[in-house]
Enzyme design. Structure first.
Site, short mmCIF file in Angstrom:
data_model
loop_
_atom_site.label_atom_id
_atom_site.label_comp_id
_atom_site.label_asym_id
_atom_site.label_seq_id
_atom_site.Cartn_x
_atom_site.Cartn_y
_atom_site.Cartn_z
N ASP A 46 0.81 -1.23 0.00
CA ASP A 46 0.00 0.00 0.00
C ASP A 46 0.84 1.28 0.00
O ASP A 46 0.36 2.35 0.39
CB ASP A 46 -0.97 0.02 1.21
N GLU A 47 2.08 1.15 -0.45
CA GLU A 47 2.97 2.32 -0.47
C GLU A 47 3.39 2.71 -1.88
O GLU A 47 4.19 3.62 -2.06
CB GLU A 47 4.25 2.02 0.36
#
Lengths: 282, 282, 282, 282
Positions: free
Chosen positions: B226-227
């Site tokens: 999720d980065e």
């Protein structure tokens, strides 16, 4: 503006609750202008706000409070009864960014925000010109010693009998003892869409992460920095073509709108804090 | 649909760059349908996308690439030249939530998303009915052994010569080696406004924090969960009166729209990844 | 899904009204899941919706109706009591654009829209494949003779005992007699932000006027074309760089979302029509 | 603020156009900070804006104009070259609503709007206090005779050599001769989402029609009232629960934001008017 009573209640959810309140209001001839209910099914808790034409009720504020107390006790209510004619006293705390301060002052000046503003407190002298124009007493606080500075702020808030403290981009971390004293009575505007980018330099953080929306969050102040109950949030779309000036401009727009809504909701007794969240009867 | 070339460039910012590219295009008679420029003043880097009527250029794709390579080298460009007639092969990976899968399939079926979809891969059998209706080969993967499962997924992506892998609410953490292999070629949809609420159960996290907007983020897959670089984000307003079903419904709307935009931008060569951010010529 | 009663009322505003209704509900042990009130101060009219856990009330639907009728009469109420278990029968009317049809079908299929869909009626054969997949009877109507065509539609609506007729981009003007017969029971989606761009080719009109936002409007069908009570509206930002395909794509997104909300509000008895406007307890 | 040249062009679309302009800029060493292109495929017309670091070009403004004129002529361009250091002179015309006036003044005061404001003209004396605070000359105009009043306004605009006239909720219909004289140099804010609710009392019209979004439109003034080229539009969601005060409050927010964007786009030479529409390189 019509004079109104605002009866705001939260309590464990129980059958008969609404009937009891409604019957009370009917018995006293209350003309209800606005009513909002919310049941949190998970918490089994009930939230309710009534706005009532004051003249329709044959009760003074004190008599109303006395009469209603029995019902309140029977249903284990947290409750308040405010009168719209009794204006809250709001202190504005600012630093060197003027947009939030100016926006709140203008909305107050034009009657959108119904309150008194007995003082503006700032750690920068340049805010004085705005205070002067709006004829609001201005107090400059020297922050070379933070402890002394906050003691002076506390003294001013007491002196002016402040009901609501608004951190209009104040940029100083309020000490824990003051946060606790002002619990539920101090509102901050943070220039990010919390919980993203809490802490310092949220625009810079947003730029570095490459988010596609920029935001602002209006929340109650608690001892956990940027973690208090959220009242209102705003966002605007950004893109790679937005310069840092564009981001600041869009961010300011989010800030002033989130803050203005947050203050208005609070002043109109539309916000109920429960645990770390809010019910907002917008 | 008209056949077009999409010339996408990024390189250090230099005077003469645009003139060199423009003169090249003029010399080959290019009819430019759309042009986008962006200079990142902080990075001193230049980003550019041209969409060119293919028939206006007297060059095959190969000849175009050969001719342009000299300019590209001179200006130290990262660049691609894609032909809109050469459709990307997209694999859809799904789990048991169907809304993103269905939405992408419908947009593909109706021509909004210009690509081929040679396979759907899922760890739930119930997705098969959608695959069947759209006549797309379906591969069920048993996730009782994740290592085996991802090896099989990798084999399928290779087999179908997949250009873009879309995690349409796939809900499985892709192993690092596969993230690296698919760098810049795998898109995920996360059901929160990142960086808020990364990881598991973002709606639950949002509910607990009491935010007033719910969102979704479409981003490239990287080894940091999720980065990855964000392509698109969507938000919708929520309030205390929204039930968990309402939040899911609004969240789904954010998800399908963010994902559809993200995929479309990628397929139309509108996204340039630089470091951990994107320039999107939307 | 829990079985609920939805008690929806509008009547002249009177003191004692809420107390009477609340007392009635308390007397029958009603567990209220959601309550909404609205007083139109200008019209002196009161609007109210209660959603009640059906099992908490010791009354059948019929017994509830009988018991409540006295109160209803005393306060001159227009009112309905619907049971969430009794699903409305919805007919979908479509033409050759599939996006609204598909979107409604998917939301129905996944349980977001709680209703039965006993038939799809269209003047284009290509809609049949969607009907088939969702296993909904499909009726093709030949529109070479409009009078005959609408007579056949009316016959089908009667035959299937349709409660709500949804014009999912149906593109045919419904004759007055049928509008009147379906008053308050037929919903249309118009692809503009009404009252702007009523009538034919709203996207073309929007393009020519150079507006910066594109929209869609979900409204009840009346004999005045595109003039019925509005339930929901959506808009999206556009710019000069949006092609006509982009405008259509964004417009479709507005359409499906406005229509889905409009249908859901109607099915959940959240809409009260008064004169040519709606109160929507969203 | 960095000093920049803004080269804004529109002309018939032709191959070689961009190359010619780019080569010219390269030849004079121009460091391009921002470039925007748009081709209207339907009109076969090309629109282009460059923002150039002034110091990078070895040309005075006059020399630049002279040198570029040959290219401009060859390609049949309409074009302007403005220097960001030469601030436009903006006149603000107001009536008795202060929100737009105040907002523009604040943005100007804080440097967001780069212009000079040599005068404020109003037909209500109460605007004088704002003018005084911002130290802007104030001219009260008596509108008992409209013909005389507009003659005086025209005289003032001439006297102050005004470049842009902003009708900040001016509420008076500008006579045709003055509209023509100010073509492309006068901006109005209308408090509705045009073309809906043109003319008087748009909020009342919106209330009566029962729309679910309220808006504002910033457009150039033309002889057709509320029909001029639109620069920017804003909307906010409303519901039955919004009082008329709420509608006005939300409407004001739309107005100030649409107007501020409209003025900024104009001042930064981001707007190109073509026929009755605008290209806005936002």
């Amino acid at each position: 503006m019509q004079n109104t009573y605002r009866l705001v209640i939260d309590c464990p959810d129980q059958t008969g609750l609404v009937a009891a309140v409604s019957q009370f209001l009917t018995d006293h001839g209350a003309n209800i202008l606005e009513a909002n209910h919310h049941t949190d099914l998970q918490l089994q808790r009930f939230f309710m706000r009534h706005e009532i034409e004051a003249d329709s009720v044959q009760l003074s504020h004190k008599a109303f409070v006395d009469a209603f107390s029995k019902i309140a006790q029977a249903y284990d209510m947290r409750w308040t009864l405010n009168n719209s004619d009794t204006k809250a006293k709001v202190a504005l705390l600012a630093s060197k960014e003027s947009h939030c301060l100016i926006d709140v002052l203008h909305r107050w000046h034009t009657g959108e925000l119904q309150c008194d503003i007995p003082c503006i407190i700032a750690n920068h002298e340049k805010m004085r010109e705005y205070a002067d124009w709006y004829k609001v007493p201005f107090h400059y606080i020297d922050f070379s010693d933070k402890k002394v500075a906050f003691a002076e702020i506390e003294r001013l808030l007491d002196h002016y009998q402040i009901d609501l403290t608004v951190l209009a981009r104040f940029m100083q971390i309020v000490p824990d003892y003051l946060c606790q004293k002002l619990a539920g009575k101090a509102i901050n505007i943070h220039h990010s869409f919390l919980p993203s980018f809490a802490g310092a330099k949220p625009y810079q953080q947003a730029y570095e992460r490459g988010v596609k929306l920029i935001g602002a969050t209006c929340h109650y102040v608690t001892t956990d920095l940027d973690e208090g109950p959220i009242i209102e949030q705003e966002v605007l779309r950004i893109s790679h073509s937005d310069s840092s000036l564009d981001m600041v401009r869009k961010g300011k727009r989010c800030e002033v709108n989130a803050l203005a809504n947050g203050i208005r909701y609070h002043l109109q007794d539309r916000v109920i804090i429960h645990q770390n969240k809010t019910v907002v009867f917008a």
